[in-house]
Design a protein around this motif. Sequence first.
Motif, mmCIF file in Angstrom:
data_model
loop_
_atom_site.group_PDB
_atom_site.id
_atom_site.type_symbol
_atom_site.label_atom_id
_atom_site.label_comp_id
_atom_site.label_asym_id
_atom_site.label_seq_id
_atom_site.Cartn_x
_atom_site.Cartn_y
_atom_site.Cartn_z
ATOM 1 N N LYS A 4 -10.790 5.313 24.528
ATOM 2 C CA LYS A 4 -10.814 5.860 23.065
ATOM 3 C C LYS A 4 -10.718 4.811 22.173
ATOM 4 O O LYS A 4 -11.203 4.855 20.973
ATOM 5 C CB LYS A 4 -9.649 6.999 23.020
ATOM 6 C CG LYS A 4 -9.830 8.202 23.813
ATOM 7 C CD LYS A 4 -8.672 9.303 23.785
ATOM 8 C CE LYS A 4 -7.556 8.766 24.581
ATOM 9 N NZ LYS A 4 -6.623 9.848 24.668
ATOM 10 N N GLY A 5 -9.735 3.874 22.319
ATOM 11 C CA GLY A 5 -9.418 2.900 21.458
ATOM 12 C C GLY A 5 -8.853 1.585 22.157
ATOM 13 O O GLY A 5 -7.895 1.607 22.948
ATOM 14 N N ILE A 6 -8.945 0.445 21.282
ATOM 15 C CA ILE A 6 -8.661 -0.617 21.842
ATOM 16 C C ILE A 6 -7.652 -1.454 20.693
ATOM 17 O O ILE A 6 -7.852 -1.305 19.632
ATOM 18 C CB ILE A 6 -9.666 -1.688 22.373
ATOM 19 C CG1 ILE A 6 -10.507 -1.022 23.431
ATOM 20 C CG2 ILE A 6 -9.153 -3.102 22.560
ATOM 21 C CD1 ILE A 6 -11.709 -1.633 23.605
ATOM 22 N N ALA A 7 -6.363 -1.995 21.232
ATOM 23 C CA ALA A 7 -5.572 -2.559 20.035
ATOM 24 C C ALA A 7 -5.319 -3.921 20.684
ATOM 25 O O ALA A 7 -4.859 -4.037 21.833
ATOM 26 C CB ALA A 7 -4.257 -1.768 19.806
ATOM 27 N N VAL A 8 -4.982 -5.005 19.767
ATOM 28 C CA VAL A 8 -4.450 -6.292 20.029
ATOM 29 C C VAL A 8 -3.190 -6.188 19.303
ATOM 30 O O VAL A 8 -3.269 -6.011 18.140
ATOM 31 C CB VAL A 8 -5.315 -7.310 19.668
ATOM 32 C CG1 VAL A 8 -4.794 -8.406 19.948
ATOM 33 C CG2 VAL A 8 -6.877 -6.999 20.367
ATOM 34 N N ILE A 9 -2.188 -6.605 19.901
ATOM 35 C CA ILE A 9 -0.614 -6.785 19.516
ATOM 36 C C ILE A 9 -0.399 -8.116 19.438
ATOM 37 O O ILE A 9 -0.300 -8.687 20.190
ATOM 38 C CB ILE A 9 0.253 -5.899 20.303
ATOM 39 C CG1 ILE A 9 -0.046 -4.424 20.320
ATOM 40 C CG2 ILE A 9 1.569 -5.973 19.984
ATOM 41 C CD1 ILE A 9 0.611 -3.800 21.342
ATOM 42 N N GLY A 10 -0.347 -8.746 18.299
ATOM 43 C CA GLY A 10 -0.288 -10.041 17.987
ATOM 44 C C GLY A 10 -1.592 -10.633 17.322
ATOM 45 O O GLY A 10 -2.724 -10.627 17.859
ATOM 46 N N ALA A 11 -1.389 -11.188 15.972
ATOM 47 C CA ALA A 11 -2.715 -11.398 15.503
ATOM 48 C C ALA A 11 -2.802 -13.036 15.432
ATOM 49 O O ALA A 11 -3.362 -13.523 14.425
ATOM 50 C CB ALA A 11 -2.791 -11.107 14.036
ATOM 51 N N GLY A 12 -1.943 -13.785 16.015
ATOM 52 C CA GLY A 12 -2.046 -15.393 16.240
ATOM 53 C C GLY A 12 -3.440 -15.907 16.801
ATOM 54 O O GLY A 12 -4.519 -15.242 16.869
ATOM 55 N N MET A 13 -3.156 -17.024 17.082
ATOM 56 C CA MET A 13 -4.352 -17.819 17.856
ATOM 57 C C MET A 13 -4.739 -17.079 19.056
ATOM 58 O O MET A 13 -5.938 -17.238 19.074
ATOM 59 C CB MET A 13 -3.787 -19.157 18.238
ATOM 60 C CG MET A 13 -4.839 -20.154 18.899
ATOM 61 S SD MET A 13 -4.053 -21.599 19.303
ATOM 62 C CE MET A 13 -2.632 -21.322 20.316
ATOM 63 N N ILE A 14 -3.904 -16.720 19.965
ATOM 64 C CA ILE A 14 -4.380 -16.085 21.138
ATOM 65 C C ILE A 14 -4.841 -14.731 20.978
ATOM 66 O O ILE A 14 -5.704 -14.057 21.484
ATOM 67 C CB ILE A 14 -3.485 -16.111 22.191
ATOM 68 C CG1 ILE A 14 -4.125 -16.191 23.733
ATOM 69 C CG2 ILE A 14 -2.193 -15.127 22.167
ATOM 70 C CD1 ILE A 14 -5.005 -17.199 24.198
ATOM 71 N N GLY A 15 -4.306 -14.067 19.889
ATOM 72 C CA GLY A 15 -4.732 -12.842 19.659
ATOM 73 C C GLY A 15 -6.362 -12.489 19.171
ATOM 74 O O GLY A 15 -6.826 -11.584 19.528
ATOM 75 N N ALA A 16 -6.674 -13.767 18.543
ATOM 76 C CA ALA A 16 -8.053 -13.933 18.165
ATOM 77 C C ALA A 16 -8.924 -13.981 19.379
ATOM 78 O O ALA A 16 -10.155 -13.410 19.317
ATOM 79 C CB ALA A 16 -8.270 -14.957 17.387
ATOM 80 N N ALA A 17 -8.597 -14.600 20.478
ATOM 81 C CA ALA A 17 -9.282 -14.764 21.581
ATOM 82 C C ALA A 17 -9.634 -13.494 22.292
ATOM 83 O O ALA A 17 -10.608 -13.014 22.828
ATOM 84 C CB ALA A 17 -8.689 -15.668 22.716
ATOM 85 N N HIS A 18 -8.630 -12.453 22.494
ATOM 86 C CA HIS A 18 -8.542 -11.106 22.843
ATOM 87 C C HIS A 18 -9.679 -10.349 21.991
ATOM 88 O O HIS A 18 -10.405 -9.768 22.498
ATOM 89 C CB HIS A 18 -7.367 -10.516 22.713
ATOM 90 C CG HIS A 18 -6.356 -11.040 23.883
ATOM 91 N ND1 HIS A 18 -6.100 -10.340 25.008
ATOM 92 C CD2 HIS A 18 -5.806 -12.012 24.178
ATOM 93 C CE1 HIS A 18 -5.471 -10.977 25.862
ATOM 94 N NE2 HIS A 18 -5.034 -12.239 25.403
ATOM 95 N N ALA A 19 -9.434 -10.378 20.644
ATOM 96 C CA ALA A 19 -10.375 -9.844 19.584
ATOM 97 C C ALA A 19 -11.665 -9.870 20.095
ATOM 98 O O ALA A 19 -12.566 -9.114 19.935
ATOM 99 C CB ALA A 19 -9.722 -9.909 18.438
#
Length: 389
Positions: A4-19
């Motif tokens: 249904k939906g994907i969330a990334v908790i943490g918008a720092g450097m590694i959060g960008a890799a996940h996103a």
Amino acid sequence: MSFKGIAVIGAGMIGAAHAAAYRQFAHRFGDGSAKLDTICDVNADMARTLATNWGFERTEADWKTIIADPNVDVVSVCLPNYLHTEVTLAALHAGKHVLCEKPLALDAASARPVRDAARSASSISGTVFNYRRIPAVADIKARIEAGELGKPVQISVLFQCDYAADPLLPHSWRYEFAKAGPGALLDVGTHAVDMMRFLFGDISEVVGAVSTISIAARRLPVSPTSGHEHVELSDATAKVDNDDVMSGLVRFTSGAQGYVSASRVAVGTGNRLAIELMGTKGTARYSTECPTYFELALLEDGSARAFRKIANSPRSPNVASLAAVPHDLVSVGYAEWFGFMIHEFLDCADKRKAFANGSIEDGYRAAQVLDAIHRSSTEKSPVEVRWID
């Protein structure tokens, strides 16, 4: 099934890799309608920027909102080390598929409840050990399992970075033992320890270890910071109480030996993983500085036993099916390896099969080795790795 939906908790450097990796691969699963739903961070500007850059629909400031949202069923935990345990446990208890950044926790005692929750959860979970997906490393692993290199004898794994080499970088949570745990050891040494376990199996003893704090204090920033950026500094300073460099000598349950080293102050290295391993029939070596190949020398009749280069090709693990340009000697780098891991995680969640290649269990077992290395460095004595189930 579909997500249904994907969330990334943490918008720092590694959060960008996940996103970025979710952006690349989420549409391949189920009916392709999974939403890139939310970027969550207390820093609203960072969350908005990341959401805009990678096409996520909204932002949130409170991670508990994400956990309670029934329309989010896939979560990446990309927060500072000391928050991993709480948020991952909450996500597991809420039935989310959850991928937690390394380290799983600040120590093995804190990691164990997460491991226990993952065992009993109906959802799929894992620890971020993305370097397992380097095609060269996966190829070396397959050759070890096939017996091509013989019985394991010795391995050296170095993870060297220079993000903290400049003494004018500001103090942050990374330099506080209470929030980051052992410094370089947990931050990048977790990857090195996992790589040793991935290639050579479980470790039974840390024979000895040594740590160094090369920059004893850092100035405090004037305003909140993220990542490893230069910012305006105040005149106040704070003590650095975790290691800049950590090295250890280990013994594996197989009888093989290993050397592991982690540094965050190795000038000029950037973000370098270097592996060299020896078996009774051959030696393999690889460095992320040369991502297009690894080197292999085998003990063969009539051979000069010289190293030969084994280049990336469409036959390399993951390359043919997932790389944008699956061609001989085309570089496959960090973003691709990370994407391969996200693809594997989503595939396991889609098929409801265990994410075994970098599981929560792997995160817990790495934590036990990391504890032993830290203890050995402080006690200046050998430490047995006790596999507490």
